[in-house]
Write a protein that holds these residues in place. Structure first.
Motif, PDB file in Angstrom:
ATOM      1  N   UNK A 107       5.144  -1.008   9.770  1.00  0.00           N
ATOM      2  CA  UNK A 107       4.794  -2.376  10.117  1.00  0.00           C
ATOM      3  C   UNK A 107       3.782  -2.416  11.260  1.00  0.00           C
ATOM      4  N   UNK A 108       4.006  -1.578  12.283  1.00  0.00           N
ATOM      5  CA  UNK A 108       3.110  -1.569  13.444  1.00  0.00           C
ATOM      6  C   UNK A 108       1.713  -1.092  13.066  1.00  0.00           C
ATOM      7  N   UNK A 109       1.636  -0.027  12.264  1.00  0.00           N
ATOM      8  CA  UNK A 109       0.318   0.484  11.871  1.00  0.00           C
ATOM      9  C   UNK A 109      -0.407  -0.484  10.947  1.00  0.00           C
ATOM     10  N   UNK A 110       0.334  -1.153  10.069  1.00  0.00           N
ATOM     11  CA  UNK A 110      -0.299  -2.119   9.179  1.00  0.00           C
ATOM     12  C   UNK A 110      -0.881  -3.286   9.976  1.00  0.00           C
ATOM     13  N   UNK A 111      -0.123  -3.776  10.947  1.00  0.00           N
ATOM     14  CA  UNK A 111      -0.640  -4.850  11.797  1.00  0.00           C
ATOM     15  C   UNK A 111      -1.913  -4.391  12.511  1.00  0.00           C
ATOM     16  N   UNK A 139       5.392   2.846   2.714  1.00  0.00           N
ATOM     17  CA  UNK A 139       6.041   1.628   3.198  1.00  0.00           C
ATOM     18  C   UNK A 139       5.001   0.611   3.643  1.00  0.00           C
ATOM     19  N   UNK A 140       3.939   1.068   4.264  1.00  0.00           N
ATOM     20  CA  UNK A 140       2.863   0.199   4.726  1.00  0.00           C
ATOM     21  C   UNK A 140       2.232  -0.548   3.554  1.00  0.00           C
ATOM     22  N   UNK A 141       1.972   0.161   2.459  1.00  0.00           N
ATOM     23  CA  UNK A 141       1.296  -0.455   1.317  1.00  0.00           C
ATOM     24  C   UNK A 141       2.225  -1.397   0.561  1.00  0.00           C
ATOM     25  N   UNK A 142       3.527  -1.089   0.523  1.00  0.00           N
ATOM     26  CA  UNK A 142       4.484  -2.014  -0.070  1.00  0.00           C
ATOM     27  C   UNK A 142       4.506  -3.320   0.737  1.00  0.00           C
ATOM     28  N   UNK A 143       4.472  -3.205   2.063  1.00  0.00           N
ATOM     29  CA  UNK A 143       4.407  -4.397   2.910  1.00  0.00           C
ATOM     30  C   UNK A 143       3.101  -5.161   2.677  1.00  0.00           C
ATOM     31  N   UNK A 144       1.996  -4.427   2.515  1.00  0.00           N
ATOM     32  CA  UNK A 144       0.699  -5.070   2.281  1.00  0.00           C
ATOM     33  C   UNK A 144       0.702  -5.791   0.941  1.00  0.00           C
ATOM     34  N   UNK A 146       3.176  -7.259  -0.428  1.00  0.00           N
ATOM     35  CA  UNK A 146       3.921  -8.502  -0.261  1.00  0.00           C
ATOM     36  C   UNK A 146       3.173  -9.524   0.578  1.00  0.00           C
ATOM     37  N   UNK A 147       2.490  -9.063   1.622  1.00  0.00           N
ATOM     38  CA  UNK A 147       1.848  -9.980   2.570  1.00  0.00           C
ATOM     39  C   UNK A 147       0.398 -10.299   2.224  1.00  0.00           C
ATOM     40  N   UNK A 148      -0.326  -9.314   1.671  1.00  0.00           N
ATOM     41  CA  UNK A 148      -1.746  -9.512   1.395  1.00  0.00           C
ATOM     42  C   UNK A 148      -2.175  -8.784   0.142  1.00  0.00           C
ATOM     43  N   UNK A 149      -1.703  -9.239  -1.041  1.00  0.00           N
ATOM     44  CA  UNK A 149      -2.026  -8.514  -2.286  1.00  0.00           C
ATOM     45  C   UNK A 149      -3.515  -8.357  -2.537  1.00  0.00           C
ATOM     46  N   UNK A 150      -4.313  -9.321  -2.102  1.00  0.00           N
ATOM     47  CA  UNK A 150      -5.760  -9.186  -2.290  1.00  0.00           C
ATOM     48  C   UNK A 150      -6.308  -8.030  -1.460  1.00  0.00           C
ATOM     49  N   UNK A 152      -4.643  -5.336  -0.656  1.00  0.00           N
ATOM     50  CA  UNK A 152      -4.200  -4.082  -1.261  1.00  0.00           C
ATOM     51  C   UNK A 152      -5.228  -3.553  -2.249  1.00  0.00           C
ATOM     52  N   UNK A 153      -5.986  -4.451  -2.872  1.00  0.00           N
ATOM     53  CA  UNK A 153      -7.001  -4.027  -3.837  1.00  0.00           C
ATOM     54  C   UNK A 153      -8.067  -3.141  -3.245  1.00  0.00           C
ATOM     55  N   UNK A 154      -8.220  -3.160  -1.912  1.00  0.00           N
ATOM     56  CA  UNK A 154      -9.214  -2.298  -1.264  1.00  0.00           C
ATOM     57  C   UNK A 154      -8.712  -0.868  -1.102  1.00  0.00           C
ATOM     58  N   UNK A 155      -7.406  -0.642  -1.210  1.00  0.00           N
ATOM     59  CA  UNK A 155      -6.853   0.703  -1.017  1.00  0.00           C
ATOM     60  C   UNK A 155      -7.072   1.494  -2.305  1.00  0.00           C
ATOM     61  N   UNK A 156      -8.024   2.415  -2.265  1.00  0.00           N
ATOM     62  CA  UNK A 156      -8.440   3.116  -3.471  1.00  0.00           C
ATOM     63  C   UNK A 156      -7.620   4.360  -3.753  1.00  0.00           C
ATOM     64  N   UNK A 157      -7.148   5.060  -2.713  1.00  0.00           N
ATOM     65  CA  UNK A 157      -6.443   6.320  -2.944  1.00  0.00           C
ATOM     66  C   UNK A 157      -5.571   6.660  -1.749  1.00  0.00           C
ATOM     67  N   UNK A 158      -4.495   7.415  -2.048  1.00  0.00           N
ATOM     68  CA  UNK A 158      -3.622   7.961  -1.013  1.00  0.00           C
ATOM     69  C   UNK A 158      -3.395   9.433  -1.329  1.00  0.00           C
ATOM     70  N   UNK A 159      -3.617  10.286  -0.344  1.00  0.00           N
ATOM     71  CA  UNK A 159      -3.350  11.721  -0.479  1.00  0.00           C
ATOM     72  C   UNK A 159      -2.082  12.037   0.303  1.00  0.00           C
ATOM     73  N   UNK A 160      -1.052  12.453  -0.420  1.00  0.00           N
ATOM     74  CA  UNK A 160       0.213  12.814   0.197  1.00  0.00           C
ATOM     75  C   UNK A 160       0.223  14.321   0.402  1.00  0.00           C
ATOM     76  N   UNK A 161       0.024  14.739   1.629  1.00  0.00           N
ATOM     77  CA  UNK A 161      -0.054  16.161   1.955  1.00  0.00           C
ATOM     78  C   UNK A 161       1.321  16.615   2.468  1.00  0.00           C
ATOM     79  N   UNK A 162       2.021  17.380   1.645  1.00  0.00           N
ATOM     80  CA  UNK A 162       3.357  17.887   2.011  1.00  0.00           C
ATOM     81  C   UNK A 162       4.284  16.758   2.445  1.00  0.00           C
TER      82      UNK A 162
END
Length: 448
Positions: A107-111, A139-144, A146-150, A152-162
């Protein structure tokens, strides 16, 4: 004796996990401070956001210091020609003391990101998350969502490293001696109802991605080497919610996010960022307009008359190769593009006018009826014009209805969205379909 042994193991584990930030709980950036390695130029259309894991920080998780780390390498990589801005987010994570849990950090990082307006300023936002940082990003993107679905469309990719999508067995042990709630949040998923809920929410987000814009893409990377005596995040705990097969690299949990340029992990992430920039993950979409001689757009409900002149304007969601055919009610097809009148194509294009010259126009025939224009496009490869033209132009009985049937067999259903009511004036309709890099558009032009 077992309790003493367990305590010793926990202390050793916490010391090793401290290597998520090279064994330091604070850095030159401060616990909650961000690290921006370089100011991006005006051409930067993509922001890459690094998020560290438990006991890490914004700088030393990803390298030795402020001058020698992954964010710095990426920001200065000439292969991207200034297209990238880079930001590494920081938050407090101590070995023994209490702190924020995963949800609170997210939540803090998303804000913080929304206050920087990053989801509107940048065409693409890409996350590179290490270890628990991947749980924070989910968790940040799930919150986004809910709060700002439009946004979220800018988030193109997530790399989960380990990232311990299924939790980490070592977190179960660490939670015994540490007051840091982040360890509790990472306990094994089988007995961790909170992590189960987080993963269910993430899977729902992935399922909700629109087919034409399936963002964010999710990529998973895991380590093959132990960190000291422990294998922190094994393959079995990293495989949830990945769009490609999880990729293994010969590194331990700490070194996997401290690459040098041209390192395997660096190249893997860089290649997929380049594909994001090129639009490779987006389905090709094409749209058309009919325009008059003065270049004004003809409305679809306009009743056209035999012999009327018009031009065809094509718009694609990304550069593509085109083939355009026109058919009359008798089933005869002629090629409009590429052609002497329509123009030639030497490179992929996102916009076309047919005819190519503004002084030239197309013309409806003098018989009342419906004329059809078929637009074929491919963003993957150049269309084989001789073969395609010969096949499509072959005379067949029953007009051009057979062409829609052939396209439907290949998954490109361009059936009209709704049938025109009986007695309605003849109008223009546009019906499109696409699969990945292939798209087709049918323009039906009724005239009296």
């Amino acid at each position: 004796m077992p309790a003493i042994f367990l305590h010793a193991c926990c202390c050793l584990l916490l010391a090793l996990l401290g290597a998520c930030g090279d064994g330091r709980s604070t850095s030159a950036t401060g616990a909650d401070a961000d690290f921006e390695p370089a100011r991006a130029g005006p051409a930067a259309s993509t922001l890459v956001v690094f998020v560290h894991g438990v006991l890490g920080d914004a700088v030393t998780t990803f390298g030795a210091d402020r001058e020698h780390n992954w964010p710095v390498l990426l920001a200065s990589d000439p292969a991207f020609a200034g297209q990238l801005a880079v930001l590494s987010l920081g938050y407090r994570s101590a070995p023994l003391a209490g702190g924020s849990n995963v949800n609170e950090i997210a939540n803090r990082l998303l804000v913080r990101l929304r206050d920087k307006d990053v989801f509107r300023r940048y065409r693409h936002v890409v996350f590179v998350a290490h270890s628990m940082g991947g749980l924070v990003v989910k968790r940040m993107l799930v919150q986004l969502q809910a709060d700002g679905p439009a946004e979220l469309g800018a988030v193109a990719a997530v790399f989960f490293i380990a990232t311990p999508a299924g939790g980490a067995d070592l977190a179960d042990v660490s939670a015994w001696v540490s007051g840091n709630p982040q360890f509790r949040d990472m306990r094994g998923i089988d007995a961790n109802t909170l992590l189960q809920a987080y993963e269910d929410d993430w899977q729902a987000l992935l399922r909700a991605r629109p087919s034409q814009r399936p963002y964010p893409r999710a990529f998973c990377v895991y380590e093959t080497r132990a960190t000291g005596p422990f294998h922190v995040v094994p393959r079995s705990r990293t495989q949830a919610g990945c769009d490609e097969r999880p990729n293994a690299f010969e590194a331990d949990h700490l070194g996997i996010v401290k690459p040098v340029r041209r390192d395997g992990v660096y190249e893997y992430v860089g290649a997929r960022i380049r594909r994001v920039l090129a639009g490779d993950y987006l389905a090709l979409q094409i749209h058309a307009q009919l325009t008059a001689a003065d270049d004004t757009v003809l409305p679809p409900d306009l009743t056209l008359r035999s012999g009327q002149q018009f031009a065809l304007r094509l718009h694609a969601s990304k550069p593509a190769w085109f083939l355009v055919l026109a058919g009359d009610s008798a089933g005869k097809l002629v090629r409009l593009y590429p052609s002497a009148l329509g123009g030639q194509q030497e490179v992929p294009a996102a916009q076309l006018r047919i005819p190519a010259s503004a002084k030239e126009m197309l013309q409806l025939d003098h018989a009342v009826g419906v004329e059809t224009i078929y637009v074929f496009a491919s963003s993957a490869s150049r269309l084989d014009l001789p073969q395609a033209t010969a096949e499509l132009a072959r005379p067949r009985p029953g007009g051009t209805a057979w062409l829609s049937d052939e396209l439907r067999k290949r998954g490109l259903d361009i059936a009209p969205k709704r049938a025109a009511p009986a007695g309605a004036p003849r109008q223009v309709s546009f019906d499109a379909a696409s699969i990945g890099a292939q798209a087709v558009l049918r323009v039906s032009i009724g005239h009296i």
